[in-house]
Scaffold this motif. Structure first.
Motif, short mmCIF file in Angstrom:
data_model
loop_
_atom_site.label_atom_id
_atom_site.label_comp_id
_atom_site.label_asym_id
_atom_site.label_seq_id
_atom_site.Cartn_x
_atom_site.Cartn_y
_atom_site.Cartn_z
N VAL A 9 0.82 -1.21 0.00
CA VAL A 9 0.00 0.00 0.00
C VAL A 9 0.85 1.26 0.00
O VAL A 9 2.03 1.23 0.36
N ILE A 10 0.21 2.34 -0.43
CA ILE A 10 0.74 3.69 -0.26
C ILE A 10 -0.23 4.39 0.69
O ILE A 10 -1.28 3.84 1.05
N CYS A 11 0.10 5.59 1.09
CA CYS A 11 -0.68 6.31 2.10
C CYS A 11 -2.18 6.35 1.78
O CYS A 11 -3.00 6.09 2.65
N SER A 12 -2.54 6.66 0.55
CA SER A 12 -3.95 6.85 0.20
C SER A 12 -4.78 5.57 0.26
O SER A 12 -6.00 5.62 0.24
N TYR A 13 -4.14 4.39 0.36
CA TYR A 13 -4.88 3.13 0.41
C TYR A 13 -5.14 2.65 1.83
O TYR A 13 -5.86 1.68 2.03
N ASP A 41 4.20 7.98 -0.81
CA ASP A 41 3.26 8.78 -1.60
C ASP A 41 2.30 9.52 -0.67
O ASP A 41 1.12 9.64 -0.92
N GLY A 42 2.83 9.99 0.46
CA GLY A 42 2.10 10.65 1.54
C GLY A 42 2.65 10.13 2.86
O GLY A 42 3.20 9.03 2.92
N ASN A 43 2.56 10.93 3.91
CA ASN A 43 3.17 10.55 5.19
C ASN A 43 2.32 9.59 5.99
O ASN A 43 1.11 9.78 6.14
N ILE A 44 2.98 8.56 6.51
CA ILE A 44 2.34 7.54 7.35
C ILE A 44 3.09 7.51 8.68
O ILE A 44 4.33 7.47 8.69
N THR A 45 2.35 7.53 9.79
CA THR A 45 2.97 7.37 11.10
C THR A 45 3.09 5.89 11.39
O THR A 45 2.11 5.15 11.30
#
Length: 106
Positions: A9-13, A41-45
Motif C-alpha cells: 500500500v501507499i498512504c492513500s490506500y 506517496d504521503g506521510n504515514i505514522t
C-alpha cells in the motif's frame, strides 16, 4: 488454514485496510522515539517495535497492522538503505491495486 496475501500500500490506500496487515515501502522522513514518519506517496505514522532499526533518509519496508487512525503498528521492518527507487515502489503498489485479482486475495 486459508491462504491470504498482504497488500502493498501507499498512504492513500490505508483507509481500505484498517485492522489488516499491509506492506509499506517508503522513505523514513523522521524518527521520534518509537514512532517514525514514512513517506509512501504521503506521510504515514509508524509505531515501531523494539526490533526496528531504521535511519532517517533511508528507505524502509514495513509489515504492520493498520490502526483506526491510519497509523501502522509495525510487526517487522527492514532498512533498505539510501538507494531506493520510491517512484517504482509506489507504482508497484498502484499496479497491484489496479489488478487486485492477480495480486491481492483474502
Amino acid at each position: 488454514m486459508e491462504a491470504s496475501s498482504t497488500a502493498r500500500v501507499i498512504c492513500s490506500y490505508l483507509d481500505s485496510y484498517v485492522g489488516k496487515n499491509v506492506i509499506v515501502v517508503g522513505k523514513v522522513v523522521q524518527i521520534r522515539g518509537d514512532e517514525a514518519v514514512i513517506d509512501a506517496d504521503g506521510n504515514i505514522t509508524a509505531h515501531l517495535n523494539r526490533g526496528s532499526h531504521l535511519a532517517a533518509g533511508n528507505g524502509a519496508q514495513l509489515i504492520g497492522k493498520v490502526n483506526p487512525d491510519l497509523s501502522v503498528k509495525v510487526l517487522s521492518s527492514l532498512d533498505l538503505g539510501n538507494n531506493v527507487d520510491f517512484s517504482l515502489a509506489n507504482l508497484v503498489a498502484k499496479v497491484s491495486h489496479q489488478n487486485k485479482d492477480l495480486f491481492i486475495y483474502d
